[in-house]
Design a protein around this motif. Structure first.
Motif, mmCIF file in Angstrom:
data_model
loop_
_atom_site.group_PDB
_atom_site.id
_atom_site.type_symbol
_atom_site.label_atom_id
_atom_site.label_comp_id
_atom_site.label_asym_id
_atom_site.label_seq_id
_atom_site.Cartn_x
_atom_site.Cartn_y
_atom_site.Cartn_z
ATOM 1 N N GLN A 1 -21.293 -49.842 26.055
ATOM 2 C CA GLN A 1 -22.309 -50.670 25.191
ATOM 3 C C GLN A 1 -21.699 -51.896 24.938
ATOM 4 O O GLN A 1 -20.650 -51.985 24.425
ATOM 5 C CB GLN A 1 -22.720 -49.800 23.905
ATOM 6 N N ILE A 2 -22.712 -53.008 25.112
ATOM 7 C CA ILE A 2 -22.688 -54.472 24.693
ATOM 8 C C ILE A 2 -23.370 -54.879 23.797
ATOM 9 O O ILE A 2 -24.559 -55.211 24.050
ATOM 10 C CB ILE A 2 -22.428 -55.238 26.092
ATOM 11 N N ASP A 3 -22.848 -55.277 22.827
ATOM 12 C CA ASP A 3 -23.637 -55.794 21.637
ATOM 13 C C ASP A 3 -23.438 -57.231 21.497
ATOM 14 O O ASP A 3 -22.413 -57.799 22.105
ATOM 15 C CB ASP A 3 -23.414 -55.176 20.459
ATOM 16 N N SER A 4 -24.358 -58.196 20.861
ATOM 17 C CA SER A 4 -24.325 -59.550 20.590
ATOM 18 C C SER A 4 -23.771 -60.283 21.876
ATOM 19 O O SER A 4 -22.725 -61.038 22.079
ATOM 20 C CB SER A 4 -23.489 -59.782 19.398
ATOM 21 N N LEU A 5 -24.633 -60.024 23.050
ATOM 22 C CA LEU A 5 -24.424 -60.548 24.375
ATOM 23 C C LEU A 5 -24.331 -62.277 24.154
ATOM 24 O O LEU A 5 -25.130 -62.651 23.478
ATOM 25 C CB LEU A 5 -25.374 -60.114 25.103
ATOM 26 N N LYS A 6 -23.390 -62.553 25.093
ATOM 27 C CA LYS A 6 -23.044 -64.200 24.909
ATOM 28 C C LYS A 6 -23.207 -64.552 26.337
ATOM 29 O O LYS A 6 -23.165 -63.621 27.251
ATOM 30 C CB LYS A 6 -21.965 -64.583 24.525
ATOM 31 N N PRO A 7 -23.708 -65.757 26.639
ATOM 32 C CA PRO A 7 -23.638 -66.216 28.119
ATOM 33 C C PRO A 7 -22.450 -65.848 28.960
ATOM 34 O O PRO A 7 -22.499 -65.620 30.158
ATOM 35 C CB PRO A 7 -23.807 -67.750 28.162
ATOM 36 N N GLU A 8 -21.470 -66.034 28.266
ATOM 37 C CA GLU A 8 -19.879 -65.875 28.903
ATOM 38 C C GLU A 8 -19.773 -64.363 29.318
ATOM 39 O O GLU A 8 -18.791 -63.910 30.166
ATOM 40 C CB GLU A 8 -19.036 -66.295 28.203
ATOM 41 N N ASP A 9 -20.681 -63.540 28.940
ATOM 42 C CA ASP A 9 -20.802 -62.222 29.326
ATOM 43 C C ASP A 9 -21.245 -61.839 30.783
ATOM 44 O O ASP A 9 -21.266 -60.759 31.356
ATOM 45 C CB ASP A 9 -21.403 -61.245 28.362
ATOM 46 N N THR A 10 -22.021 -62.858 31.168
ATOM 47 C CA THR A 10 -22.581 -62.894 32.480
ATOM 48 C C THR A 10 -21.512 -62.263 33.572
ATOM 49 O O THR A 10 -20.539 -63.142 33.802
ATOM 50 C CB THR A 10 -23.327 -64.075 32.785
ATOM 51 N N ALA A 11 -21.761 -61.169 34.287
ATOM 52 C CA ALA A 11 -20.794 -61.062 35.341
ATOM 53 C C ALA A 11 -21.458 -59.816 35.849
ATOM 54 O O ALA A 11 -22.433 -59.068 35.575
ATOM 55 C CB ALA A 11 -19.548 -60.606 34.646
ATOM 56 N N VAL A 12 -20.808 -59.523 36.997
ATOM 57 C CA VAL A 12 -20.984 -58.086 37.434
ATOM 58 C C VAL A 12 -20.079 -57.105 37.030
ATOM 59 O O VAL A 12 -18.789 -57.133 37.137
ATOM 60 C CB VAL A 12 -20.858 -58.061 39.214
ATOM 61 N N TYR A 13 -20.542 -56.160 36.416
ATOM 62 C CA TYR A 13 -19.735 -54.873 35.874
ATOM 63 C C TYR A 13 -19.552 -53.707 36.706
ATOM 64 O O TYR A 13 -20.578 -53.253 37.179
ATOM 65 C CB TYR A 13 -20.546 -54.457 34.455
ATOM 66 N N TYR A 14 -18.542 -53.459 36.838
ATOM 67 C CA TYR A 14 -18.056 -52.244 37.671
ATOM 68 C C TYR A 14 -17.350 -51.119 36.869
ATOM 69 O O TYR A 14 -16.652 -51.390 35.827
ATOM 70 C CB TYR A 14 -16.921 -52.781 38.549
ATOM 71 N N CYS A 15 -17.484 -49.846 37.339
ATOM 72 C CA CYS A 15 -16.661 -48.828 36.719
ATOM 73 C C CYS A 15 -15.857 -48.269 37.972
ATOM 74 O O CYS A 15 -16.334 -48.464 39.050
ATOM 75 C CB CYS A 15 -17.645 -47.650 36.228
ATOM 76 N N ALA A 16 -14.762 -47.770 37.407
ATOM 77 C CA ALA A 16 -13.794 -47.368 38.318
ATOM 78 C C ALA A 16 -12.892 -46.078 37.684
ATOM 79 O O ALA A 16 -13.085 -45.881 36.438
ATOM 80 C CB ALA A 16 -12.680 -48.239 38.731
ATOM 81 N N ALA A 17 -12.688 -45.151 38.494
ATOM 82 C CA ALA A 17 -12.307 -44.098 38.079
ATOM 83 C C ALA A 17 -10.857 -43.536 39.000
ATOM 84 O O ALA A 17 -10.463 -44.116 40.149
ATOM 85 C CB ALA A 17 -13.154 -42.701 38.371
ATOM 86 N N ASP A 18 -9.996 -42.816 38.502
ATOM 87 C CA ASP A 18 -8.842 -42.075 38.925
ATOM 88 C C ASP A 18 -7.731 -43.140 39.150
ATOM 89 O O ASP A 18 -7.365 -43.634 40.285
ATOM 90 C CB ASP A 18 -9.305 -41.559 40.240
ATOM 91 N N TRP A 19 -7.208 -43.766 37.995
ATOM 92 C CA TRP A 19 -6.266 -44.623 37.782
ATOM 93 C C TRP A 19 -4.898 -44.168 38.443
ATOM 94 O O TRP A 19 -4.465 -42.968 38.222
ATOM 95 C CB TRP A 19 -5.918 -45.284 36.742
#
Length: 119
Positions: free
Chosen positions: A81-99
């Motif tokens: 969940q991302i609230d109060s979004l800002k222009p600097e939040d612009t990005a490709v968001y990835y999830c990753a598993a099994d560190w």
């Protein structure tokens, strides 16, 4: 053994909110530590947050406050969940598993979902 698919990104205005989804298939997502990363244009990839198998959560210091990671075992998904979004939040968001502690790498990655925040 697990496939991860992100969704929920899009174009939003400054101050808006998004809930990103990382849906797992093949295995229970609760079997893994799951992390969210993001990569903005011209910048290195950075970790946003992670949630452990036991449900413990952690946030990168600069991400604390506006970001919240959660897991819904019934949906077999982890959310960001991302609230109060800002222009600097612009990005490709990835999830990753099994560190993997010895290497610091993750064995599974999703394809990413684009978040664009207009000013």
């Amino acid at each position: 053994q697990v496939e991860l698919v992100e969704s929920g990104g899009g174009l939003v205005q400054t101050g808006g909110s998004l809930r990103l989804s990382c849906a797992a298939s093949g295995r229970s997502i609760s079997d893994y530590l799951v992390a969210w990363f993001r990569q903005a244009p011209g910048k290195e990839r950075e970790r946003v947050s992670y949630i452990t198998r036991s449900g413990q959560t952690s946030y990168t210091d600069s991400m604390k406050g506006r970001f919240s990671i959660s897991r819904d075992n019934a949906k077999n998904a982890v959310f960001l969940q991302i609230d109060s979004l800002k222009p600097e939040d612009t990005a490709v968001y990835y999830c990753a598993a099994d560190w993997e502690p010895l290497t610091g790498e993750y064995n599974y990655w999703g394809q990413g979902t684009q978040v664009t925040v207009s000013s």
